[in-house]
Design a protein around this motif. Structure first.
Motif, PDB file in Angstrom:
ATOM      1  N   GLN A 130       7.635  -2.800   5.596  1.00 10.82           N
ATOM      2  CA  GLN A 130       7.769  -4.234   4.881  1.00 10.82           C
ATOM      3  C   GLN A 130       8.812  -3.998   3.681  1.00 10.82           C
ATOM      4  O   GLN A 130       8.520  -5.418   2.928  1.00 10.82           O
TER       5      GLN A 130
ATOM      6  N   ARG B 236      10.566  12.097  -0.733  1.00  7.65           N
ATOM      7  CA  ARG B 236      10.821  13.218  -0.342  1.00  7.65           C
ATOM      8  C   ARG B 236      11.952  14.499  -0.001  1.00  7.65           C
ATOM      9  O   ARG B 236      12.579  15.054   0.556  1.00  7.65           O
TER      10      ARG B 236
ATOM     11  N   PRO C 128       0.846  -1.161   0.089  1.00  5.38           N
ATOM     12  CA  PRO C 128      -0.005  -0.016   0.102  1.00  5.38           C
ATOM     13  C   PRO C 128       0.759   1.031   0.110  1.00  5.38           C
ATOM     14  O   PRO C 128       2.105   1.673   0.788  1.00  5.38           O
ATOM     15  N   PRO C 129       0.016   2.405  -0.679  1.00  7.42           N
ATOM     16  CA  PRO C 129       1.116   3.569  -0.837  1.00  7.42           C
ATOM     17  C   PRO C 129       1.934   4.195   0.860  1.00  7.42           C
ATOM     18  O   PRO C 129       2.590   4.566   0.572  1.00  7.42           O
ATOM     19  N   SER C 130       0.681   3.257   2.101  1.00 11.47           N
ATOM     20  CA  SER C 130       1.078   3.973   3.029  1.00 11.47           C
ATOM     21  C   SER C 130       2.551   3.564   4.084  1.00 11.47           C
ATOM     22  O   SER C 130       2.577   4.012   4.714  1.00 11.47           O
ATOM     23  N   SER C 131       2.735   2.165   3.519  1.00 14.20           N
ATOM     24  CA  SER C 131       3.393   0.626   4.019  1.00 14.20           C
ATOM     25  C   SER C 131       5.381   2.115   3.858  1.00 14.20           C
ATOM     26  O   SER C 131       5.237   2.736   2.482  1.00 14.20           O
ATOM     27  N   GLY C 132       6.013   1.445   4.986  1.00 15.76           N
ATOM     28  CA  GLY C 132       7.451   2.198   4.827  1.00 15.76           C
ATOM     29  C   GLY C 132       8.168   0.461   4.746  1.00 15.76           C
ATOM     30  O   GLY C 132       8.059   0.315   4.250  1.00 15.76           O
TER      31      GLY C 132
END
Length: 278
Positions: free
Chosen positions: A160, A186, A153-157
């Motif tokens: 994972q 970023r 998922p895009p929110s994964s860091g």
């Protein structure tokens, strides 16, 4: 095959961007990678290839240079290989390395040390075999493509991907080649970049691939020995008398002395010629 110390900083630039290339000539990047792949539109591939060849003739001062090929599935790939083989680039970079047979063929075609990008599950599983191919100088973690291929998922860091990242480092160390961490997306998050660099170094990566000149100083600091580490290394070497012994509340032996000497060598002389994986 020999080369300089492993780069702390590997800066990707679109080969189609002449302003970025010119600016890079004055930047303190250890390695400049001119990209012919993802950063270049299909209609600009031929022009970018020519620009990359011109750029490496002039060079980037003390920085090493590399050209990232289009992948083996691209109709541009073999023309890229022929061009890079005749170029002044120090390295070629192969994206999405997955099969050792392809890597062997690319090494033969480019006739330069190859940095293989590990960006897919197949690449991770084949990383040790890829690192063992003669002519491969290092592995680069392609974390953006890897995250997508793993369907994170895009929110994964990064947690994972920890198994994949550690596998890439293990493969590089087993093969005696460099291990470079993936990019940090970023651009305005200096603290986040510094934290990810510290994590990458803690995992065993030699340096980090970067996508903006503003990231260079942070990555160089993180992957270079700190003053405290340098002081400790010097004191450890001075205190060691041979065999296993107690030092500052911990046990040390010849292995730790060797590590301390390697750290001081990296701190003192980044132009020393030595084996890949240093």
């Amino acid at each position: 095959m020999t080369a300089r110390l492993a780069p702390r900083t590997a800066l990707f630039l679109p080969a189609s961007n002449p302003r970025a290339i010119e600016k890079a000539r004055g930047l303190p990047a250890d390695l400049v990678i001119l990209d012919l792949e993802d950063a270049v539109k299909d209609e600009d591939k031929a022009e970018a290839r020519f620009a990359a060849l011109e750029a490496v003739v002039i060079g980037f001062g003390a920085s090493l240079s590399a050209i990232r090929l289009n992948g083996t599935e691209s109709h541009e790939h073999w023309e890229d290989c022929a061009a890079v083989a005749a170029s002044s680039a120090d390295f070629a970079v192969l994206p999405k390395a997955e099969r050792t047979a392809d890597v062997v063929k690319v090494v033969e075609d480019v006739r330069k040390p190859l940095l293989a990008m590990i960006e897919t599950p197949l690449g991770v599983l084949a990383a040790a075999a890829i690192a063992a191919v003669p002519g491969v100088a290092g592995l680069i973690a392609g974390t953006n493509d890897l995250a997508a291929a793993l369907r994170l998922p895009p929110s994964s860091g990064r947690a994972q991907m920890s198994v994949a990242l550690q596998t890439i480092v293990l493969a590089a160390r087993a093969g005696g080649v460099w291990a470079l961490d993936g990019v940090f997306n970023r651009l305005d998050d200096a603290e986040g970049l510094a934290a990810e660099c510290r994590e990458g170094r803690a995992l065993g990566f030699d340096g980090k691939s970067l996508i903006h000149p503003g990231q260079l100083a942070i990555a160089a600091r993180a992957f270079g020995p700190s003053e405290a580490e340098i002081a400790d290394a010097r004191a450890l070497i001075a205190a060691a008398t041979g065999g296993a012994e107690r030092y500052e509340g911990r046990m040390i032996e010849a292995m730790h002395v060797d590590q301390a000497r390697a750290l001081l060598k990296r701190a003192a002389d980044r132009t020393t010629t030595e084996h890949f994986g240093a």
